[in-house]
Scaffold this motif. Structure first.
Motif, PDB file in Angstrom:
ATOM      1  N   GLY A   1      13.241  13.680  43.674  1.00  0.00           N
ATOM      2  CA  GLY A   1      13.837  14.564  42.688  1.00  0.00           C
ATOM      3  C   GLY A   1      15.331  14.358  42.554  1.00  0.00           C
ATOM      4  O   GLY A   1      15.887  14.389  41.446  1.00  0.00           O
ATOM      5  N   LYS A   2      16.009  14.126  43.673  1.00  0.00           N
ATOM      6  CA  LYS A   2      17.452  13.870  43.620  1.00  0.00           C
ATOM      7  C   LYS A   2      17.760  12.587  42.868  1.00  0.00           C
ATOM      8  O   LYS A   2      18.735  12.512  42.113  1.00  0.00           O
ATOM      9  N   GLU A   3      16.933  11.582  43.080  1.00  0.00           N
ATOM     10  CA  GLU A   3      17.129  10.317  42.374  1.00  0.00           C
ATOM     11  C   GLU A   3      16.971  10.505  40.865  1.00  0.00           C
ATOM     12  O   GLU A   3      17.784  10.006  40.076  1.00  0.00           O
ATOM     13  N   ALA A   4      15.933  11.232  40.464  1.00  0.00           N
ATOM     14  CA  ALA A   4      15.718  11.477  39.036  1.00  0.00           C
ATOM     15  C   ALA A   4      16.832  12.333  38.452  1.00  0.00           C
ATOM     16  O   ALA A   4      17.277  12.104  37.318  1.00  0.00           O
ATOM     17  N   PHE A   5      17.287  13.319  39.214  1.00  0.00           N
ATOM     18  CA  PHE A   5      18.388  14.161  38.739  1.00  0.00           C
ATOM     19  C   PHE A   5      19.639  13.334  38.490  1.00  0.00           C
ATOM     20  O   PHE A   5      20.322  13.488  37.471  1.00  0.00           O
ATOM     21  N   SER A   6      19.955  12.419  39.400  1.00  0.00           N
ATOM     22  CA  SER A   6      21.131  11.567  39.222  1.00  0.00           C
ATOM     23  C   SER A   6      20.996  10.697  37.976  1.00  0.00           C
ATOM     24  O   SER A   6      21.957  10.508  37.225  1.00  0.00           O
ATOM     25  N   ALA A   7      19.783  10.178  37.757  1.00  0.00           N
ATOM     26  CA  ALA A   7      19.556   9.344  36.577  1.00  0.00           C
ATOM     27  C   ALA A   7      19.716  10.157  35.297  1.00  0.00           C
ATOM     28  O   ALA A   7      20.315   9.688  34.313  1.00  0.00           O
ATOM     29  N   MET A   8      19.186  11.387  35.278  1.00  0.00           N
ATOM     30  CA  MET A   8      19.283  12.210  34.077  1.00  0.00           C
ATOM     31  C   MET A   8      20.723  12.683  33.830  1.00  0.00           C
ATOM     32  O   MET A   8      21.171  12.788  32.682  1.00  0.00           O
ATOM     33  N   LYS A   9      21.436  12.943  34.892  1.00  0.00           N
ATOM     34  CA  LYS A   9      22.842  13.320  34.728  1.00  0.00           C
ATOM     35  C   LYS A   9      23.639  12.148  34.166  1.00  0.00           C
ATOM     36  O   LYS A   9      24.511  12.335  33.301  1.00  0.00           O
ATOM     37  N   TYR A  10      23.331  10.946  34.641  1.00  0.00           N
ATOM     38  CA  TYR A  10      24.006   9.780  34.087  1.00  0.00           C
ATOM     39  C   TYR A  10      23.662   9.605  32.608  1.00  0.00           C
ATOM     40  O   TYR A  10      24.527   9.270  31.803  1.00  0.00           O
ATOM     41  N   MET A  11      22.396   9.828  32.252  1.00  0.00           N
ATOM     42  CA  MET A  11      22.003   9.730  30.851  1.00  0.00           C
ATOM     43  C   MET A  11      22.823  10.688  29.988  1.00  0.00           C
ATOM     44  O   MET A  11      23.281  10.326  28.894  1.00  0.00           O
ATOM     45  N   ALA A  12      23.025  11.898  30.474  1.00  0.00           N
ATOM     46  CA  ALA A  12      23.805  12.870  29.710  1.00  0.00           C
ATOM     47  C   ALA A  12      25.234  12.379  29.515  1.00  0.00           C
ATOM     48  O   ALA A  12      25.797  12.470  28.415  1.00  0.00           O
TER      49      ALA A  12
END
Length: 591
Positions: free
Chosen positions: A518-529
């Motif tokens: 979940g932390k990995e996906a959160f980091s990816a989505m934050k980068y996308m934003a």
């Protein structure tokens, strides 16, 4: 003192080890977790808990009345306290006890074709495939038949990934059916920073069934009404809601905004058995929700975008994995064959739907129906997305479909490798940045590729020129949701992210991986934003209250945010990012 003539016999009974009932019932050699867990069975007794007198008494009774060792009533004896079962119940052994997962290393289109034919003939379950390997679930009794259908080059080019499928399945259920003492505490979401989520939130310690997820979503809505709404994407085939959380801070004025509000859609659970995708969507949603007002960066992101989190697009199949078959993949829709239910939602969308490859075998795990959008859940989701794109005061700017496993970030097209998407460079740039954000979070590496690259193409080097034939695919890539969202709905950024792991556990990833994934996906989505708010995304630079851009375009072009370059040493991090981008782009140009 003179002992009775039965005394030596009693001593023999006293010193003899108790019979192993578990070994008789469960003949498989299961060692994992056995040292730390004991499964209490009806006939199992704990020798150390009995006194000498009790042993002598029981031995005499067995001797005089010829009662077998396991025949004494034990209702009065307390069962030993166990920390959790070590072996699966008989129901799991009956279904999965004779199964294993094999990885075949494929190198030529002929090997792919032979393996595909064997899978179709024997109705095998393909877990994962790419240009290097194919993972197949197969019964031990069927292995000789499978190898007999394969060319000699494949008969020894395989390795077992899982010897004991029943145990691996059991451990994904374990904490749910036999919770620890701590798990009895009710879930209570707290307004906290994302860094503390794994320390205080017991919801993500285990996988959760739909009957827990939906009330949890309602609870979040009631606790955070300023920026969270519970919405319904539509009804499933069996009549269940497809719930979603819409997260974002909307304008407070009564006038309708002149510009449509950008929306990012994240979905999981299209394949029912991929539990980590459902948990990951929930984790990212929870972290976004609880960071608002506490984290300035996340607050700005939620003020700029609406985020729609769909934990499972396939609620019927997800429920079925909890109640019947843990490895069920498709939805639960009836097909033309009564005994073969379910359609594959990952190939059910209308763009480049390939009827020749998909409509001939309803029993196939990748069967998508006899027409585009025949799968109810895919049709409901497409209708919802199209309505928001055309009619609502919002526009979808990015779509991410979470799956497992293999740790990949895939972009369109899925249906073919011969045609490149018009915005290939942008898709690759954002994918590279997301992969880097993941690696800086937990040091996990996610590869980047076109979604079509699960295929092998043959080459013919004649007359000094290399000719490429049509790639051989293990299954058709047509009807993909990321292709549909990208091409048919015009959404510029569309991805499928395959989460942990790379095959050690496959779809049966232990629950201890929920939070790290979940932390990995959160980091990816934050980068996308961040990427979308820069000048390489959907708009130009945004001006803050002080007149400066909130996110500098140069930071986005480098593919590295300031917070991510700190761990690599400033300029060194930027140079490393440039090398990664250059390498990836060169690799794709060589295709």
């Amino acid at each position: 003192m003179r002992h009775p003539n039965w005394f030596p016999l009693a001593l023999v009974l006293f010193c003899s080890p108790l019979p192993s009932v578990t070994a008789a019932v469960f003949p498989y050699n299961i060692q994992k977790r056995a040292s730390s867990s004991i499964i209490p069975t009806f006939h199992q007794q704990s020798a150390p808990s009995k006194s000498i007198a009790t042993r002598l008494r029981d031995g005499l009774i067995r001797l005089v009345w010829s009662i077998p060792d396991n025949g004494l009533p034990s209702a009065a004896e307390p069962e030993p306290i166990s920390s959790g079962p070590a072996t699966p119940p008989s129901t799991l052994f009956a279904r999965y006890g004779g199964d294993l997962v094999l990885r075949f290393n494929v190198q030529t289109p002929e090997e792919v074709a032979a393996l595909t034919q064997a899978v179709n003939v024997l109705f095998l379950d393909v877990w994962e495939f790419n240009s290097d390997f194919v993972d197949i679930r197969v019964s031990k009794d069927v292995v000789p038949s499978l190898l007999g259908l394969l060319p000699p080059s494949l008969q020894h080019a395989h390795t077992p990934l899982m010897h004991d499928l029943a145990q691996s399945i059991f451990e994904t259920y374990n904490d749910e059916y036999l919770p620890t003492r701590e798990s009895h505490r009710p879930f209570s979401p707290v307004l906290q920073s994302s860094q503390d989520t794994d320390q205080t939130n017991i919801f993500f310690r285990n996988y959760q069934p739909l009957s827990v997820i939906v009330p949890w979503m309602r609870l979040l809505t009631s606790l955070f009404p300023t920026h969270v709404r519970l919405i319904n994407i539509g009804l499933s085939y069996e009549g269940r809601d497809i719930p979603a959380l819409r997260v974002g801070v909307h304008p407070t004025n009564s006038e309708k905004p002149s510009v449509k509000r950008p929306m990012i859609v994240l979905s999981g659970g299209s394949h029912a058995r991929e539990w980590i995708s459902t948990s990951t969507v929930n984790y990212v949603a929870y972290t976004f929700i609880t960071s608002y007002g506490k984290n300035e960066e996340m607050t700005r992101i939620l003020e700029k975008f609406d985020w729609v989190f769909i934990p499972t697009l396939n609620p019927d199949g997800y429920v079925y994995t909890w109640e019947n078959d843990r490895l069920w993949r498709k939805n639960r829709q009836q097909t033309s064959l009564r005994f073969c239910r379910g359609l594959d939602l990952d190939h059910a969308y209308g763009f480049e739907w390939d009827s020749n490859d998909m409509a001939d075998n309803p029993c196939s795990e990748s069967f998508a129906g006899e027409a585009p959008f025949e799968a109810v859940e895919a049709r409901r989701f497409a209708t919802w997305a199209k309505n928001h794109t055309e009619n609502e005061n919002s526009t979808i700017v990015a779509f991410v479909d979470f799956h497992s496993y293999s740790q990949q970030i895939l972009y369109p097209y899925s249906y073919t490798c011969t045609e490149a998407p018009p915005t290939l460079e942008n898709l690759e740039e954002l994918a590279i940045g997301m992969a880097k954000a993941v690696r800086l979070t937990n040091s996990e590496r996610y590869s980047i590729a076109s979604a079509c690259e699960g295929s092998i193409e043959s080459t013919d080097e004649t007359d000094g020129r290399t000719k490429h034939s049509k790639p051989q695919r293990f299954e058709s890539g047509g009807g993909s949701p990321i292709d549909y969202f990208y091409h048919s709905l015009g959404i510029k950024y569309s991805y499928q992210i395959k989460l942990r792991d790379t095959g050690s556990y496959g779809f049966l990833l232990p629950s201890k991986n929920i939070i790290p994934t979940g932390k990995e996906a959160f980091s990816a989505m934050k980068y996308m934003a961040h990427f979308l708010m820069g000048n390489k995304g959907i708009e130009g630079e945004e001006e803050g209250t002080d007149g400066r851009s909130v996110y500098e375009g140069e930071q986005v072009r480098q593919g590295v945010l300031n917070e991510n370059t700190e761990g690599m040493g400033g300029e060194e991090g930027k140079e490393h990012a440039d090398e990664e981008v250059e390498f990836e782009l060169k690799r794709r140009r060589r295709r």
